[in-house]
Enzyme design. Structure first.
Site, short mmCIF file in Angstrom:
data_model
loop_
_atom_site.label_atom_id
_atom_site.label_comp_id
_atom_site.label_asym_id
_atom_site.label_seq_id
_atom_site.Cartn_x
_atom_site.Cartn_y
_atom_site.Cartn_z
N HIS A 1 1.37 -3.73 9.68
CA HIS A 1 2.76 -3.48 9.27
C HIS A 1 3.57 -2.89 10.42
O HIS A 1 3.05 -2.14 11.24
CB HIS A 1 2.82 -2.50 8.09
CG HIS A 1 2.48 -3.12 6.78
ND1 HIS A 1 3.29 -4.03 6.16
CD2 HIS A 1 1.41 -2.96 5.97
CE1 HIS A 1 2.72 -4.40 5.02
NE2 HIS A 1 1.58 -3.76 4.89
N HIS B 1 0.84 -1.20 0.00
CA HIS B 1 0.00 0.00 0.00
C HIS B 1 0.87 1.25 0.00
O HIS B 1 0.63 2.19 -0.75
CB HIS B 1 -0.92 0.02 1.23
CG HIS B 1 -2.16 -0.77 1.08
ND1 HIS B 1 -2.18 -2.15 1.19
CD2 HIS B 1 -3.44 -0.40 0.86
CE1 HIS B 1 -3.41 -2.58 1.03
NE2 HIS B 1 -4.20 -1.53 0.83
#
Length: 174
Positions: free
Chosen positions: A149, A110
């Site tokens: 993450h 992303h």
């Protein structure tokens, strides 16, 4: 080896700091919405707009974006599946707010895609550059706050996105 351990400890402590704010449900919901803007749908819409545009700058933008994503996506796939870093949920047992689309964490796709696009926007439409980089930074941070993450996943995703965009620009413009 000590450097890797130190980086991992930093990563875990920064991630834990972010996750300790998860009681802020509104913040989690905002992070979810910001993260969704990096899912790729907006890139496709922008691509359609650029394809329909008659401006030469937009044609170059489209070519650079297609080339950049043609480089970035395979590179991302090879790195993510080659390095196989566990996501925070598996690595340190923290519950994430969303279910990630794949198993591994490093690098953040992303973030890579968002910074790639922000770099191209800043080059072809400089008036929107600052806004694009604020958006891409928000996408990266949202991935940490959602629990999918570590900070270094975001940092490497950012560097990868910017680097691939610059490579694409150099190939398309020269």
């Amino acid at each position: 080896m000590k450097l890797i351990t130190t980086i991992h400890q930093y990563d875990v402590s920064m991630f834990t700091w972010c996750m300790n704010r998860k009681h802020l449900n509104l913040f989690a919901e905002i992070s979810r919405r910001i993260s969704q803007t990096g899912d790729g749908y907006l890139y496709a819409l922008l691509g359609v707009y650029l394809l329909c545009s008659s401006l030469p700058v937009d044609r170059m933008f489209l070519i650079a974006a297609l080339l950049a994503f043609g480089i970035e996506r395979p590179l991302y796939f090879v790195l993510k599946n080659g390095l196989r870093r566990d996501r925070p949920q598996e690595a340190i047992g923290i519950q994430s707010f969303i279910i990630p689309s794949d198993r591994f964490s490093f690098p953040s796709g992303h973030t890579s895609g968002a910074f790639l696009m922000a770099t191209l926007i800043a080059y072809f439409h400089p008036a929107f550059g600052v806004l694009a980089y604020i958006w891409s930074s928000s996408v990266g941070l949202s991935r940490i706050f959602l629990g999918v993450h570590f900070p270094t996943d975001i940092l490497v995703g950012m560097l990868m996105g910017i680097s691939v965009a610059c490579l694409s620009l150099s190939l398309v413009l020269h």
